[in-house]
Design a protein around this motif. Structure first.
Motif, PDB file in Angstrom:
ATOM      1  N   ALA A  24       0.838  -1.209   0.000  1.00  0.00           N
ATOM      2  CA  ALA A  24       0.000   0.000   0.000  1.00  0.00           C
ATOM      3  C   ALA A  24       0.870   1.254   0.000  1.00  0.00           C
ATOM      4  CB  ALA A  24      -0.937   0.007   1.213  1.00  0.00           C
ATOM      5  N   ALA A  25       1.990   1.213   0.741  1.00  0.00           N
ATOM      6  CA  ALA A  25       2.921   2.349   0.728  1.00  0.00           C
ATOM      7  C   ALA A  25       3.500   2.539  -0.667  1.00  0.00           C
ATOM      8  CB  ALA A  25       4.037   2.122   1.744  1.00  0.00           C
ATOM      9  N   ALA A  26       3.862   1.439  -1.321  1.00  0.00           N
ATOM     10  CA  ALA A  26       4.364   1.521  -2.692  1.00  0.00           C
ATOM     11  C   ALA A  26       3.287   2.047  -3.632  1.00  0.00           C
ATOM     12  CB  ALA A  26       4.845   0.145  -3.155  1.00  0.00           C
ATOM     13  N   ALA A  27       2.023   1.683  -3.362  1.00  0.00           N
ATOM     14  CA  ALA A  27       0.913   2.169  -4.194  1.00  0.00           C
ATOM     15  C   ALA A  27       0.778   3.685  -4.075  1.00  0.00           C
ATOM     16  CB  ALA A  27      -0.384   1.482  -3.791  1.00  0.00           C
ATOM     17  N   ILE A  28       0.980   4.205  -2.863  1.00  0.00           N
ATOM     18  CA  ILE A  28       0.890   5.660  -2.662  1.00  0.00           C
ATOM     19  C   ILE A  28       2.007   6.364  -3.415  1.00  0.00           C
ATOM     20  CG2 ILE A  28       1.111   7.478  -0.925  1.00  0.00           C
ATOM     21  CD1 ILE A  28      -0.276   5.511   1.014  1.00  0.00           C
ATOM     22  N   VAL A 222       3.461  15.811  11.157  1.00  0.00           N
ATOM     23  CA  VAL A 222       2.125  15.999  11.734  1.00  0.00           C
ATOM     24  C   VAL A 222       1.004  15.319  10.955  1.00  0.00           C
ATOM     25  CG1 VAL A 222       2.807  18.182  12.782  1.00  0.00           C
ATOM     26  CG2 VAL A 222       1.742  18.200  10.519  1.00  0.00           C
ATOM     27  N   VAL A 223       1.243  14.890   9.717  1.00  0.00           N
ATOM     28  CA  VAL A 223       0.173  14.265   8.932  1.00  0.00           C
ATOM     29  C   VAL A 223       0.296  12.749   9.011  1.00  0.00           C
ATOM     30  CG1 VAL A 223       0.112  16.230   7.341  1.00  0.00           C
ATOM     31  CG2 VAL A 223       1.524  14.241   6.780  1.00  0.00           C
ATOM     32  N   LEU A 229       4.142  10.250   2.895  1.00  0.00           N
ATOM     33  CA  LEU A 229       4.787   9.615   1.745  1.00  0.00           C
ATOM     34  C   LEU A 229       4.499  10.392   0.460  1.00  0.00           C
ATOM     35  CD1 LEU A 229       4.207   5.783   2.294  1.00  0.00           C
ATOM     36  CD2 LEU A 229       6.392   6.993   2.224  1.00  0.00           C
ATOM     37  N   TYR A 230       3.258  10.855   0.342  1.00  0.00           N
ATOM     38  CA  TYR A 230       2.912  11.670  -0.827  1.00  0.00           C
ATOM     39  C   TYR A 230       3.773  12.931  -0.875  1.00  0.00           C
ATOM     40  CZ  TYR A 230       0.222  14.451  -4.138  1.00  0.00           C
ATOM     41  OH  TYR A 230      -0.148  15.224  -5.206  1.00  0.00           O
ATOM     42  N   VAL A 231       3.900  13.610   0.262  1.00  0.00           N
ATOM     43  CA  VAL A 231       4.667  14.859   0.322  1.00  0.00           C
ATOM     44  C   VAL A 231       6.141  14.608  -0.008  1.00  0.00           C
ATOM     45  CG1 VAL A 231       5.486  16.678   1.862  1.00  0.00           C
ATOM     46  CG2 VAL A 231       3.099  15.970   1.944  1.00  0.00           C
TER      47      VAL A 231
END
Length: 247
Positions: A24-28, A222-223, A229-231
């Motif tokens: 899921a992290a890789a998907a993001i 904080v998120v 990961l997106y940022v």
């Protein structure tokens, strides 16, 4: 939200043979790359616009010399020049603005306990030992900074710091180049008119810009980890993209 959650789950299923429990992290990360590819044409247009605005500096300097005592006429003449050359002063903001919906989608998706009345199964996914719905404060309370989840955040902070450093150097170089070009255009003239609308605000933005990437450290802290990961992925992409487009 339900459609977006399904999209992330399906993308994670595709990546699970390669990334296992961190699929899921890789998907993001993959989703972020797709978003950045989608807005890349606008980033290229923004780069062309910045180069075009830099090329207009000699003509703007001439307008300052001609209308320096009449700020309203100077403003109108500069706006007409930008319109004539089809250069938008705001074009550089569009790529960043268009990414905000994707960030907020991820933020809300991994901050909600339920989606469409059903339990949010995405919250069970992890990046190594760190839950994608958790925050740095949660990691500190569960094992400390050097626990399993804490080490994931330390790795992200290290990546952000390196990327921010290169972004800082790139922004300083671009700011210095713009200032040098503007100074050359104004040589022998009155220089930048302090009464020019927006001049003070723009000057402040240019001074702060080199430090903006370091603020990403606060965002990551904080998120939810998924949004972090997106940022991190988007910021890394931005630095590489800018180094290519603005060389």
């Amino acid at each position: 939200m339900s459609v977006f959650a399904t999209l992330v789950e399906q993308l994670a299923d595709l990546l699970r043979p390669l990334f296992g429990l961190s699929a899921a992290a890789a998907a993001i990360v993959a989703f972020t790359a797709l978003v950045r590819l989608a807005v890349h044409p606008l980033s290229r247009a923004a780069a062309r616009g910045q180069k075009a605005r830099a090329a207009l500096q000699p003509r703007i300097a001439e307008l300052r010399r001609k209308h320096g005592k009449n700020p309203e006429k100077l403003q109108k003449a500069v706006l007409e020049l930008h319109a004539e050359e089809k250069v938008s002063p705001l074009s550089g903001c569009l790529p960043s603005l268009l990414q905000l919906p994707a960030f907020f989608l991820l933020y809300h998706l991994f901050s909600s306990g339920s989606i469409g009345g059903e339990p949010n199964t995405l919250l069970s996914h992890q990046l190594l030992d760190a839950p994608l719905g958790g925050r740095w404060a949660d990691a500190l309370g569960d094992g400390g900074a050097f626990g399993g989840a804490g080490l994931v955040y330390l790795g992200l902070f290290a990546v952000v710091t390196v990327v921010a450093y290169f972004s800082y150097r790139l922004s300083r170089r671009m700011t210095a180049a713009s200032a040098a070009m503007a100074g050359a255009a104004d040589a022998g003239g009155a220089g930048a008119d302090p009464q020019m609308p927006g001049a003070a605000a723009m000057g402040g933005v240019m001074r702060v810009m080199p430090f903006m990437s370091f603020f990403t450290l606060v965002t990551v802290a904080v998120v939810p980890l998924a949004a972090a990961l997106y940022v991190v992925t988007s910021t890394t992409w931005s630095v590489i993209e800018r180094s290519v487009l603005y060389r």
